[in-house]
Enzyme design. Structure first.
Site, mmCIF file in Angstrom:
data_model
loop_
_atom_site.group_PDB
_atom_site.id
_atom_site.type_symbol
_atom_site.label_atom_id
_atom_site.label_comp_id
_atom_site.label_asym_id
_atom_site.label_seq_id
_atom_site.Cartn_x
_atom_site.Cartn_y
_atom_site.Cartn_z
ATOM 1 N N GLU A 34 -74.596 -29.931 -47.173
ATOM 2 C CA GLU A 34 -75.760 -29.415 -46.453
ATOM 3 C C GLU A 34 -76.501 -28.373 -47.281
ATOM 4 O O GLU A 34 -75.875 -27.593 -48.001
ATOM 5 C CB GLU A 34 -75.308 -28.774 -45.126
ATOM 6 N N GLU A 73 -81.787 -33.969 -40.139
ATOM 7 C CA GLU A 73 -81.254 -33.774 -38.783
ATOM 8 C C GLU A 73 -82.109 -32.777 -38.010
ATOM 9 O O GLU A 73 -82.467 -31.701 -38.531
ATOM 10 C CB GLU A 73 -79.804 -33.271 -38.863
ATOM 11 N N SER A 99 -68.268 -33.407 -38.273
ATOM 12 C CA SER A 99 -68.302 -33.454 -36.806
ATOM 13 C C SER A 99 -66.906 -33.793 -36.284
ATOM 14 O O SER A 99 -66.622 -33.591 -35.095
ATOM 15 C CB SER A 99 -69.325 -34.487 -36.322
HETATM 16 O O1 KIV Z 1 -70.786 -34.533 -39.509
HETATM 17 C C1 KIV Z 1 -71.610 -35.347 -39.088
HETATM 18 O O2 KIV Z 1 -71.334 -36.141 -38.180
HETATM 19 C C2 KIV Z 1 -72.944 -35.354 -39.673
HETATM 20 C C3 KIV Z 1 -73.966 -36.246 -39.058
HETATM 21 C C4 KIV Z 1 -74.425 -35.673 -37.792
HETATM 22 C C5 KIV Z 1 -75.084 -36.524 -39.989
HETATM 23 O O3 KIV Z 1 -73.176 -34.650 -40.612
#
Ligand code: KIV
Length: 286
Positions: free
Chosen positions: A117, A184, A48
């Site tokens: 993932e 998620e 993220s």
């Molecule tokens: O990259 C991220 O922040 C995540 C979380 C939302 C679990 O994978």
């Protein structure tokens, strides 16, 4: 206090009487120090990063090098929480050897575990990373790296068929050696079913209250990212608007001459100032 380890996290099932796990993202030293001081259990250097720090529209843009750079900044603070680094898109899609090498890059940058993932098709990659002695966290449901496959950031596992698939995926990840699994963007009933069927803890984000822990993005919790507000985000501060107000006040003070004041300035001794006035022919007072 000693640092949190992956085996400790692995044992944290709520049904066995454990407290829910708390995970928050962090991408640099100041955010890691704040998360550590707040007493969270895990820091996720999430991909993220791409969206909340680097200004991209999705997470597909960050590389292993980007992730390693930010993981190192977090790790330099030597935080007590377990530091988990995200393997970014295309770092575990081209083969097992490359996957292990990329996981090693993140570990050498200071991570103590990696996250990736996907479901059953990731099992060989997870097994290979675990075989290289690196703890792996899984991530199922709304997996942002599959944005285009999913047709957008959409809640997943809404049908009974998809929910059962997700439970099988979770069991496969557990069997492959994941020490915990992020769930998620799925219905709370599906997250409950997954949580009940696993011995490793689940950590939810937009997956209801029945997971073994919760994770949120640092910038969402603190209201630094205030342009989008997914339903599952609870804001505990409004740092974006507080920051704009503070910067506006700074700008106004500079423009009016109110900043800096005398206390915020360095001064020469009056003797030196007088001497400078003598030599320079002017009068400067200290
Ligand atoms: O990259 C991220 O922040 C995540 C979380 C939302 C679990 O994978």
């Amino acid at each position: 206090m000693s640092t949190v380890t992956a085996p400790q996290v692995r044992r944290r099932k709520v049904r066995a009487g454990a407290e829910p796990l708390v995970m928050v993202t962090a991408y640099d030293a100041p955010s890691a120090r704040m998360a550590d001081e707040a007493g969270v259990d895990l820091i996720l250097v999430g991909d993220s990063l791409a969206m909340v720090v680097l200004g991209y529209d999705d997470t597909l843009q960050v590389t292993v090098e980007d992730m390693a750079h930010h993981t190192a900044a977090v790790a330099r603070t030597r935080p007590r929480p377990l530091v988990v680094a995200d393997l970014p898109w295309m770092s575990y899609h081209l083969g097992v050897d490359e996957t292990v090498r990329n996981a090693a890059t993140l570990m050498r940058a200071g991570a103590r575990a990696v996250k990736l993932e996907g479901g059953r098709k990731r099992v060989p990659h997870i097994e290979a990373i675990v075989d290289a002695e690196v703890p792996v966290m899984g991530h199922l449901g709304l997996t942002p790296q599959s944005l285009h496959q999913m047709g957008g950031f959409k809640v997943q596992a809404k049908t009974s068929q998809a929910a059962l698939e997700l439970v099988s995926d979770a069991k496969a990840l557990e069997a492959a050696g994941c020490f915990s699994i992020v769930l998620e963007g799925i219905p709370d009933s599906v997250a409950r079913m997954v949580t009940e069927s696993l011995d490793v803890p689940t950590i939810g984000i937009g997956a209801g209250r029945d997971c073994d822990g919760q994770v949120l993005v640092f910038h969402d919790v603190l209201g630094i990212e205030d342009r989008i507000a997914p339903k599952f985000v609870r804001r505990y501060a409004n740092l974006a608007s507080d920051g704009v107000a503070a910067l506006s006040a700074f700008a106004a003070d500079v423009r009016s001459g109110a900043f800096p004041n005398d206390d915020e300035s360095y001064h020469m001794s009056s003797a030196e100032a007088d001497a400078m006035g003598l030599y320079g022919g002017g009068t400067i007072s200290g």
